[in-house]
Design a protein around this motif. Structure first.
Motif, PDB file in Angstrom:
ATOM      1  N   TYR B 153       0.867  -1.174   0.000  1.00 54.53           N
ATOM      2  CA  TYR B 153       0.000   0.000   0.000  1.00 54.53           C
ATOM      3  C   TYR B 153       0.904   1.224   0.000  1.00 54.53           C
ATOM      4  N   MET B 154       0.321   2.375  -0.299  1.00 51.50           N
ATOM      5  CA  MET B 154       1.137   3.586  -0.420  1.00 51.50           C
ATOM      6  C   MET B 154       0.968   4.477   0.800  1.00 51.50           C
ATOM      7  N   SER B 155       2.051   5.056   1.255  1.00 56.32           N
ATOM      8  CA  SER B 155       2.000   5.979   2.389  1.00 56.32           C
ATOM      9  C   SER B 155       1.086   7.153   2.077  1.00 56.32           C
ATOM     10  N   GLY B 156       0.186   7.468   2.985  1.00 53.46           N
ATOM     11  CA  GLY B 156      -0.704   8.607   2.769  1.00 53.46           C
ATOM     12  C   GLY B 156       0.020   9.931   2.838  1.00 53.46           C
ATOM     13  N   GLY B 157       1.048   9.992   3.666  1.00 55.33           N
ATOM     14  CA  GLY B 157       1.731  11.263   3.909  1.00 55.33           C
ATOM     15  C   GLY B 157       2.424  11.818   2.690  1.00 55.33           C
ATOM     16  N   SER B 158       3.077  10.946   1.914  1.00 51.49           N
ATOM     17  CA  SER B 158       3.746  11.441   0.716  1.00 51.49           C
ATOM     18  C   SER B 158       2.820  11.362  -0.487  1.00 51.49           C
ATOM     19  N   GLY B 159       1.580  10.989  -0.249  1.00 49.25           N
ATOM     20  CA  GLY B 159       0.581  11.051  -1.304  1.00 49.25           C
ATOM     21  C   GLY B 159       0.585   9.855  -2.222  1.00 49.25           C
ATOM     22  N   TYR B 160      -0.559   9.611  -2.840  1.00 45.44           N
ATOM     23  CA  TYR B 160      -0.626   8.548  -3.841  1.00 45.44           C
ATOM     24  C   TYR B 160      -1.514   9.012  -4.998  1.00 45.44           C
ATOM     25  N   VAL B 161      -1.217   8.474  -6.176  1.00 45.77           N
ATOM     26  CA  VAL B 161      -1.894   8.950  -7.382  1.00 45.77           C
ATOM     27  C   VAL B 161      -2.481   7.773  -8.152  1.00 45.77           C
ATOM     28  N   LEU B 162      -3.792   7.861  -8.448  1.00 45.21           N
ATOM     29  CA  LEU B 162      -4.525   6.787  -9.114  1.00 45.21           C
ATOM     30  C   LEU B 162      -4.733   7.130 -10.575  1.00 45.21           C
ATOM     31  N   SER B 163      -4.648   6.117 -11.435  1.00 41.04           N
ATOM     32  CA  SER B 163      -5.037   6.308 -12.832  1.00 41.04           C
ATOM     33  C   SER B 163      -6.557   6.417 -12.898  1.00 41.04           C
ATOM     34  N   ARG B 164      -7.041   6.874 -14.027  1.00 44.29           N
ATOM     35  CA  ARG B 164      -8.487   6.997 -14.220  1.00 44.29           C
ATOM     36  C   ARG B 164      -9.171   5.642 -14.038  1.00 44.29           C
ATOM     37  N   GLU B 165      -8.530   4.595 -14.537  1.00 46.86           N
ATOM     38  CA  GLU B 165      -9.093   3.260 -14.423  1.00 46.86           C
ATOM     39  C   GLU B 165      -9.053   2.782 -12.975  1.00 46.86           C
TER      40      GLU B 165
END
Lengths: 350, 304
Positions: B153-165
């Motif tokens: 899973y990705m750390s919330g603090g440094s942010g995460y970016v989702l593709s449209r799909e």
């Protein structure tokens, strides 16, 4: 002997005595490029040979410097050489000076740590029993003059909690003359109207200044006090320098933006300084240059700032020398700042 | 990520056809919507500093809060502004973006009010991937609350970016309580990671071609100084990929850091866009090669 008579005659013209390589059967044939008898052609060919060897020598010398891919290389014109003196103390050098050595110190042409204790990695020049700051300035500068004067044109004196961008200092000094009596820093004016440089920021001396300071000022009690000065060390330094006609230079850029910052970079960029904080108040009360809205504009080519938390040195070093913004044209802010006012107003906290 | 190493000649820094900087081209071709969860108490002390520094560089940035603001583009959520409801607000934010903005953007990034994002570098990192790829990126941690060995899973603090799909799959997955936690509490980044895992969104590898981190959930110095953290620090157990700290352990093109206080946001911003290093050598940059749909290769965890 395969020599023709003409050769002997021409050789005698060039060489007063017969050298061993020119005589006998072992004569090197290269010295006899022509076998014809004309002395005029022979002498021309000797001249051409000499010229050719000279050309080869010049070509070899000019190819010596291969270009190395560095982040920032000095420009084509000979750069001013900068010698960095970094002042530290035994009780803290393992947690402060060490980070300077790992980051910006290597960008100086030469650097030297000065301390009151030795250290395996920092390798400082050690000065024992010099507790007074003014005495330290005297001792450090005298030492550097004695051992390192020929190594540089300018001498930077910084603390183990300063961050210095040496390339931008080089840029500022390119248009200045190291034979002039001038020194730079974060300029202050004391309540008794003494102009001096902030001791918590970098100070830069021209070589002429260092020379005169050490040779004329230090030995002369009437020019430069030899007693302890406590917290007024740089005030005495400045008084002393003005007594030998050294000018307190202006280190701001052509827009009047500050390059030598008294506080941390992040304290100068947005929210105005806070007069209820002691360090802020000390600067605000004494700044030589006008301070508007309790803030000083930061140059796009800042040179020096303070570090409160030493790991910040790594952030600064990484952001300045390694980090890139993909696809943006190279920063041309220095040139552009000449045309349009570089404006930080949008960031002022309201 | 590994397949993005093939570089395509692009005639140097500018687009050969239009002569515009690559960053301008990417702004058109990699459209990113950013959002930050905030609350009126922090609008002026934190959120505006995001807006004034990196926020304005996203194609659009939205502040998910409970009251409007004269300087911020706000989306008023129904869920209350409480730390315990962060997961709930995150779900609502992504749902809102899916329902109202999914045609305007290709990627959707969530950040905190103490995250600094290098938006040009974010687009550079995303460029090889199609927005139709079900994938998301951030700083990879090991995910333990799913039934799988190599989950991340990705750390919330440094942010995460989702593709449209990925956004589509995530939002549809919210209806399924076996996949995504219906309650609004619990750690937002862990729950988002579990939900994305169960809806078959790939956890991407955001490291650069030298396998250096581009997302990092702390300040840069934490990764640059070998002994900043002791080896008993939890981070070294939970990082998905080798968590070595060294002076060359971060990317030349970082995307995000965490714990960046407001004054430091301006410092990073100044150093990124205003600061001018005398004698800096310009580098020739090329767009990375595209990775065709379905051909993403993610290295498994190597941090045991």
């Amino acid at each position: 002997m395969q020599l023709k008579t003409c050769h002997l005659a021409s050789m005698r013209r060039f060489f007063n005595t017969r050298r061993f390589i020119l005589s006998g059967k072992n004569k090197i044939s290269i010295l006899n490029p022509c076998s014809s008898c004309s002395p005029r052609i022979c002498s021309t060919l000797y001249k051409l040979l000499f010229l050719g060897m000279l050309c080869m020598l010049v070509m070899l010398l000019s190819e010596r410097d291969a270009s190395i891919n560095k982040v920032a290389t000095p420009p084509a014109t000979p750069s001013p050489r900068i010698f960095c003196i970094i002042s530290t103390y035994g009780y803290r050098q393992s947690t402060t000076a060490i980070h300077i050595k790992r980051t910006w110190a290597n960008h100086c042409d030469r650097f030297l740590f000065v301390s009151d204790d030795s250290h395996e990695e920092i390798e400082p020049a050690v000065f024992l029993k010099v507790p007074d700051k003014w005495h330290q300035y005297r001792a450090h500068l005298e030492y550097v003059h004695r051992y390192h004067f020929d190594e540089a044109d300018w001498f930077l004196y910084a603390n183990d909690d300063n961050f210095v961008v040496v390339e931008n200092l080089r840029h500022m000094l390119q248009s200045k003359n190291p034979d002039e009596l001038v020194y730079f820093g974060c300029k202050l004016r004391s309540h008794s109207n003494q102009v001096y440089m902030y001791d918590r920021a970098a100070i830069i001396f021209s070589s002429a200044t260092l020379q005169r300071f050490v040779l004329q000022a230090l030995p002369d009690e009437s020019i430069c006090g030899s007693g302890e000065m406590g917290g007024a060390a740089t005030e005495e330094l400045s008084r002393c320098l003005s007594n030998i006609n050294v000018q307190a230079g202006d280190s701001r850029d052509h827009l009047g933006h500050h390059r030598i910052l008294p506080l941390q970079l992040k304290e100068h960029l947005n929210i105005p300084l806070n007069a209820s904080l002691e360090l802020h108040k000390n600067f605000l009360d004494r700044s030589y240059y006008q301070v508007e809205n309790n803030q000083i504009p930061v140059s796009v080519r800042f040179i020096s700032s303070h570090i409160e938390y030493m790991p910040d040195a790594y952030n600064l070093y990484y952001m300045i020398y390694q980090v890139k913004q993909f696809g943006l044209p190279p920063a041309n802010n220095w040139q552009e700042a000449g045309e349009e006012q570089f404006n930080l107003d949008g960031n002022v906290y309201d | 990520m590994l397949t993005a190493l093939r570089m395509r000649e692009n005639g140097g820094q500018d687009n050969q056809v239009t002569n515009e900087p690559l960053a301008t081209q990417l702004e058109r071709e990699v459209r990113v919507a950013c959002f930050v969860l905030t609350t009126p108490k922090y609008h002026k002390s934190r959120a505006v500093h995001i807006q004034r520094t990196w926020g304005k560089r996203c194609n659009k940035i939205y502040f998910m809060t409970s009251q409007p603001d004269d300087e911020l583009e706000t989306i008023i959520l129904t869920k209350p502004d409480q730390y315990e409801v962060l997961w709930g607000k995150t779900k609502e934010s992504f749902t809102y973006l899916y329902e109202h903005k999914r045609h305007e953007f290709d990627w959707f990034m969530k950040a905190d009010d103490d995250t600094y994002v290098f938006v040009e570098n974010l687009r550079h990192m995303l460029y090889p991937y199609s927005p139709d790829e079900p994938i998301y990126f951030g700083f990879n941690y090991k995910l333990f609350n799913v039934e799988a060995k190599n989950a991340s899973y990705m750390s919330g603090g440094s942010g995460y970016v989702l593709s449209r799909e990925a956004l589509r799959l995530f939002v549809h997955g919210l209806n399924d309580s076996s996949k995504c936690r219906p309650e609004d509490d619990s750690a937002e980044d862990v729950e988002a990671g579990a939900c994305l895992f169960k809806t078959n969104v790939t956890a991407g590898d955001s490291r650069d071609d030298k396998l250096r981190n581009r997302f990092y959930p702390m300040m840069p110095y934490s990764s640059l100084m070998s002994k900043y953290n002791g080896m008993d620090f939890w981070f070294f157990k939970y990082a998905y990929y080798n968590p070595r700290a060294c002076m060359d352990c971060l990317s030349d093109y970082p995307v995000a850091f965490h714990y960046v206080e407001p004054r430091e946001l301006y410092s990073f911003n100044y150093l990124s866009y205003m600061f001018d290093l005398f004698g800096r050598q310009p580098t020739v940059e090329h767009l990375p090669a595209r990775i065709p749909l379905g051909q993403v290769i993610i290295p498994p965890s190597d941090n045991r």
